[in-house]
Design a protein around this motif. Structure first.
Motif, PDB file in Angstrom:
ATOM      1  N   UNK A  58       0.824  -1.207   0.000  1.00 32.39           N
ATOM      2  CA  UNK A  58       0.000   0.000   0.000  1.00 32.39           C
ATOM      3  C   UNK A  58       0.859   1.260   0.000  1.00 32.39           C
ATOM      4  N   UNK A  59       1.919   1.262   0.811  1.00 31.22           N
ATOM      5  CA  UNK A  59       2.781   2.442   0.890  1.00 31.22           C
ATOM      6  C   UNK A  59       4.159   2.024   1.413  1.00 31.22           C
ATOM      7  N   UNK A  60       5.117   1.928   0.496  1.00 30.11           N
ATOM      8  CA  UNK A  60       6.465   1.498   0.865  1.00 30.11           C
ATOM      9  C   UNK A  60       7.117   2.447   1.870  1.00 30.11           C
ATOM     10  N   UNK A  61       7.009   3.750   1.619  1.00 25.78           N
ATOM     11  CA  UNK A  61       7.709   4.731   2.447  1.00 25.78           C
ATOM     12  C   UNK A  61       7.159   4.757   3.875  1.00 25.78           C
ATOM     13  N   UNK A  62       5.841   4.701   4.000  1.00 24.45           N
ATOM     14  CA  UNK A  62       5.243   4.689   5.341  1.00 24.45           C
ATOM     15  C   UNK A  62       5.616   3.409   6.082  1.00 24.45           C
ATOM     16  N   UNK A  63       5.656   2.281   5.356  1.00 25.69           N
ATOM     17  CA  UNK A  63       6.012   1.006   5.971  1.00 25.69           C
ATOM     18  C   UNK A  63       7.457   1.017   6.456  1.00 25.69           C
ATOM     19  N   UNK A  64       8.337   1.587   5.644  1.00 22.52           N
ATOM     20  CA  UNK A  64       9.739   1.682   6.035  1.00 22.52           C
ATOM     21  C   UNK A  64       9.904   2.589   7.260  1.00 22.52           C
ATOM     22  N   UNK A  65       9.154   3.672   7.274  1.00 20.72           N
ATOM     23  CA  UNK A  65       9.194   4.588   8.413  1.00 20.72           C
ATOM     24  C   UNK A  65       8.705   3.892   9.682  1.00 20.72           C
ATOM     25  N   UNK A  66       7.760   2.951   9.514  1.00 21.24           N
ATOM     26  CA  UNK A  66       7.226   2.208  10.663  1.00 21.24           C
ATOM     27  C   UNK A  66       8.145   1.078  11.110  1.00 21.24           C
ATOM     28  N   UNK A  67       9.272   0.902  10.398  1.00 22.59           N
ATOM     29  CA  UNK A  67      10.245  -0.103  10.819  1.00 22.59           C
ATOM     30  C   UNK A  67      10.152  -1.431  10.093  1.00 22.59           C
ATOM     31  N   UNK A  68       9.342  -1.504   9.035  1.00 20.26           N
ATOM     32  CA  UNK A  68       9.213  -2.754   8.283  1.00 20.26           C
ATOM     33  C   UNK A  68      10.338  -2.873   7.262  1.00 20.26           C
ATOM     34  N   UNK A  69      10.746  -4.113   7.002  1.00 20.61           N
ATOM     35  CA  UNK A  69      11.786  -4.384   6.005  1.00 20.61           C
ATOM     36  C   UNK A  69      11.118  -4.485   4.638  1.00 20.61           C
ATOM     37  N   UNK A  70      11.151  -3.389   3.882  1.00 19.65           N
ATOM     38  CA  UNK A  70      10.441  -3.312   2.613  1.00 19.65           C
ATOM     39  C   UNK A  70      10.983  -4.321   1.613  1.00 19.65           C
ATOM     40  N   UNK A  71      12.293  -4.382   1.452  1.00 17.21           N
ATOM     41  CA  UNK A  71      12.893  -5.292   0.471  1.00 17.21           C
ATOM     42  C   UNK A  71      12.550  -6.748   0.759  1.00 17.21           C
ATOM     43  N   UNK A  72      12.619  -7.124   2.026  1.00 20.65           N
ATOM     44  CA  UNK A  72      12.299  -8.507   2.399  1.00 20.65           C
ATOM     45  C   UNK A  72      10.860  -8.849   2.043  1.00 20.65           C
ATOM     46  N   UNK A  73       9.960  -7.919   2.287  1.00 27.43           N
ATOM     47  CA  UNK A  73       8.545  -8.184   2.008  1.00 27.43           C
ATOM     48  C   UNK A  73       8.242  -8.233   0.517  1.00 27.43           C
TER      49      UNK A  73
END
Length: 348
Positions: free
Chosen positions: A220-235
């Motif tokens: 839904x939103x890569x940048x917000x997810x990354x800011x929340x501490x999620x590993x975007x590349x892994x997902x």
């Protein structure tokens, strides 16, 4: 009118419009649409054999639809389901024929091999997307052709120059004598149970797990997810791997159920590409995919009865399917129309 009701009505209206416009096409082509649709119905439900073959046709469509829908739900467009299906088909056929083990081990091993092969074929565009931001549509389209020609070469190599693999051992087969007798010796197999189990797996993973929440958030939103501490590349990679695994299992339906081996492919099966329409028709939901796959599988198999019983060319069914896809793709217009109807009711 709730969003859930609209999501149900849009594909239903699309199907009805597709069938109606298909009937008009038949009329202009001097064919009787009533007789054509009766023949189509008989081809799907006219006998226990027809029902068995229809269910067999639906099984890979469910899994291909899940593969596309899973990627869509996580913000990706996996147009490489066809290639992932092909490598899954080969992996299942190879494991099913190369070794012989007790059924309780051999069948799950062949299924896992198919899922792993599809997952590997999904991993490549996933890692390229995650690390280099290469668009997954471009890579997955190219991977389809690589899969087709690599698998054809592998079949020729392992079979000693033949155009097909050896038949799988009965211990790796999804077929059973009880189903054959029940459906007048159709090729129906237990793959439908695996497909339905994967529907539950997708629903549970996306709706009831932390991993599913992260996958949807990143989509839904890569940048917000990354800011929340999620590993975007892994997902991103994980999403493509899981999508590929579903597609690989779709290939195992053909290897372990329908054909019992794999022949060199002169072209694509089309199942993976139809999975895109199945997912769209099902609004990218697990339950919706079942209905979308049931429609496509039924139309694909039932169409074979139309030339015999009604004299209608099988291409007419392709036109009807294309029209349904067109109206599904035009779902925004239908949604606007339903919204206006709802406003008029509220005004009254």
């Amino acid at each position: 009118m709730s969003n859930r009701l609209v999501n149900i009505l849009v594909p239903v209206i699309s199907i009805i419009l597709g069938l109606l416009v298909g009937a008009i096409v038949m009329l202009f082509s001097d064919y009787d649409p009533i007789q054509a649709y009766i023949a189509l119905w008989n081809g799907i439900f006219g006998s226990s054999y027809a029902i068995g073959e229809t269910i067999r046709q639906i099984s890979p469509y469910i899994l291909a639809g899940l593969a596309v829908a899973f990627a869509f739900r996580t913000g990706l467009f996996n147009i490489g389901v066809e290639g992932q299906l092909i490598v899954g088909w080969f992996a299942a056929a190879f494991v099913g024929s190369a070794i012989e083990l007790p059924k309780v081990i051999h069948l799950p091993l062949a299924l896992l091999a198919a899922a792993a092969a599809g997952a590997l074929w999904g991993f490549i565009p996933g890692i390229l997307k995650a690390k280099l931001r290469v668009h997954e549509v471009i890579v997955t389209i190219m991977m389809n052709y690589i899969a087709l020609h690599v698998v054809n070469a592998l079949i020729k190599t392992i079979s000693g120059g033949s155009y097909k693999t050896d038949k799988i051992h009965p211990t790796a087969s999804l077929r059973s004598d009880s189903l054959r007798n029940l459906t007048d010796f159709s090729t129906m197999h237990y793959g439908i149970l695996i497909a339905l189990a994967m529907v539950f797996v997708m629903w549970f993973l996306l709706e009831k797990t932390k991993t599913g929440y992260e996958l949807k958030s990143v989509g839904f939103n890569e940048h917000a997810s990354q800011y929340a501490g999620m590993n975007v590349n892994k997902n991103i990679v994980l999403s493509m791997v899981i999508s590929g695994a579903f597609a690989g299992l779709a290939g195992s339906m053909e290897a372990l159920g329908t054909f019992g081996n794999m022949t060199q492919q002169g072209g694509f099966t089309g199942i993976g590409f139809d999975g895109i329409a199945v997912a769209l028709l099902g609004a990218n939901t697990p339950l919706g995919v079942i209905f979308g796959a049931s429609l496509f599988g039924s139309l694909k198999y039932g169409a074979g009865n139309m030339p015999n019983e009604a004299g209608v060319p099988i291409e007419i069914v392709s036109i009807v399917i294309a029209l349904i896809i067109f109206f599904v793709a035009s779902g925004y217009i239908i949604r606007v129309f339903l919204g206006k109807l709802n406003k008029k009711k509220e005004a009254k």
